[in-house]
Design a protein around this motif. Sequence first.
Motif, PDB file in Angstrom:
ATOM      1  N   GLU A   1     -29.500  -4.363-135.223  1.00  0.00           N
ATOM      2  CA  GLU A   1     -29.877  -3.502-136.349  1.00  0.00           C
ATOM      3  C   GLU A   1     -29.776  -4.205-137.686  1.00  0.00           C
ATOM      4  O   GLU A   1     -30.545  -3.931-138.601  1.00  0.00           O
TER       5      GLU A   1
ATOM      6  N   SER B   1     -26.694   5.510-137.564  1.00  0.00           N
ATOM      7  CA  SER B   1     -26.451   4.729-136.347  1.00  0.00           C
ATOM      8  C   SER B   1     -24.998   4.258-136.264  1.00  0.00           C
ATOM      9  O   SER B   1     -24.318   4.109-137.279  1.00  0.00           O
TER      10      SER B   1
ATOM     11  N   SER C   1     -34.954   5.723-132.799  1.00  0.00           N
ATOM     12  CA  SER C   1     -35.822   6.010-133.939  1.00  0.00           C
ATOM     13  C   SER C   1     -36.169   7.503-134.061  1.00  0.00           C
ATOM     14  O   SER C   1     -36.619   7.940-135.098  1.00  0.00           O
TER      15      SER C   1
ATOM     16  N   SER D   1     -32.757  -6.085-143.276  1.00  0.00           N
ATOM     17  CA  SER D   1     -32.321  -4.700-143.192  1.00  0.00           C
ATOM     18  C   SER D   1     -32.117  -4.270-144.639  1.00  0.00           C
ATOM     19  O   SER D   1     -31.393  -4.918-145.381  1.00  0.00           O
TER      20      SER D   1
ATOM     21  N   GLY E   1     -33.840   1.573-137.612  1.00  0.00           N
ATOM     22  CA  GLY E   1     -32.622   1.300-136.831  1.00  0.00           C
ATOM     23  C   GLY E   1     -33.061   0.782-135.484  1.00  0.00           C
ATOM     24  O   GLY E   1     -34.170   0.279-135.357  1.00  0.00           O
ATOM     25  N   ALA E   2     -32.213   0.907-134.469  1.00  0.00           N
ATOM     26  CA  ALA E   2     -32.619   0.470-133.130  1.00  0.00           C
ATOM     27  C   ALA E   2     -33.792   1.316-132.671  1.00  0.00           C
ATOM     28  O   ALA E   2     -33.857   2.504-132.973  1.00  0.00           O
TER      29      ALA E   2
ATOM     30  N   HIS F   1     -24.966  -3.134-128.603  1.00  0.00           N
ATOM     31  CA  HIS F   1     -26.088  -2.305-128.144  1.00  0.00           C
ATOM     32  C   HIS F   1     -25.536  -1.269-127.154  1.00  0.00           C
ATOM     33  O   HIS F   1     -24.513  -1.516-126.504  1.00  0.00           O
TER      34      HIS F   1
ATOM     35  N   ARG G   1     -35.317  -1.337-141.003  1.00  0.00           N
ATOM     36  CA  ARG G   1     -35.206  -2.682-140.415  1.00  0.00           C
ATOM     37  C   ARG G   1     -36.604  -3.293-140.350  1.00  0.00           C
ATOM     38  O   ARG G   1     -37.479  -2.757-139.669  1.00  0.00           O
TER      39      ARG G   1
END
Length: 367
Positions: free
Chosen positions: A147, A329, A323, A293, A318-319, A95, A347
């Motif tokens: 993710e 990513s 977004s 995913s 995605g995270a 992250h 996701r």
Amino acid sequence: MKRKLIYADHAATTPLMPEALEAMLPFMKGDFGNPSSIHSWARKPREAVRAARATIAECIGAEPEEIFFTSGGTEADNWVIKGSAGGLLVSAYEHHAVLNAAAHEARRGRLVAYARPTRDGVIDVRQIAAAWRKGIGLVSVMTANNEIGTINDVGALAAEVHSRGALFHTDAVQAVGHIPIDVRRMDLDFLSASAHKFNGPKGIGFLFVRKGLKLASLLDGGQQEDGKRAGTENVAAIVGMAVALKTNCVRMARVAKRLDGLAERLRAELVAAFPDAVFPGADAPRQLPGFVSVALPGRSGEGLVHILDLKGIAVSAGAACDSWNTQVSHVLKAIRLPARLAKGVIRISLGCENTVEDVKRITSAFI
Ligand code: PLP
């Protein structure tokens, strides 16, 4: 008839469980005293913080004095990355709380090395060995990726890192409250967690620090958190976090089994509708319960998020913090997913309130 909204973005955040809210309310009302005061108003909040620390420690196999409350996962990650000594080795698909903290350290002249995940989305001991440099003092590899949901064998990684004379931290923000964690059995040195990912309140988390380890203080001031993270405790949030974690740990096996079933069903329905769908992370030995995913070739992940949103369904491309960003990513790049596929990644992260009916509606919303 009003359409039911479907929330399927639990990797971004989860709803606060009613039990946690109930437990928090007294500390936002009458029991507002400062836990550090010496008069009687301190008694209930102080006891509540003590009990919450003990509960949280028990849930992850730690001792209460090894739990340090923070404002969430980002703070816990920054604390350990910036407060540790020696060179850093982090995985390339961490992250940004870890990656950007490590980049900050690199700018200050600290050695930072990166371990690349496999195409299946895991970091194993070979990735650590390949990225090793002389002078590494701390290795940070996440327990589960936010993710693609892949789970790393952090116990094996900790053993490898210890055999090389360094310490091991894991960002377990996506894992705590969802899969079993035992810091002693896994022989972890540091672990980060965040309450809002396990049906607790936002803005609260914790860092586990193994007894006897040195870590620089984060905030100087009063004697809270053993003087290492000063500041009056967020009593209500701490209490809510403990209730949420305990509740999730008690029901963990049952919920995980149900979510695994829902995710399997979702994947099967997506494949039936889109035979060329690809599932990043699905070939890893383990994936988080309820985590799907999916890459739909030729489609735009971001576009799909908007289409589903209009149909009352919340998923992510995605995270969450990415977004708005149509760039592929760093996680999908790190696992070498071709850009053509990566642009169409969605996701879907299911939670305990999702149903078979939700899964059917999610699939038909794509078509
Ligand atoms: N680490 C991981 C793996 C995450 O998924 C997140 C949140 O998305 C964080 C850290 C940051 O946690 P917080 O939102 O509590 O700061």
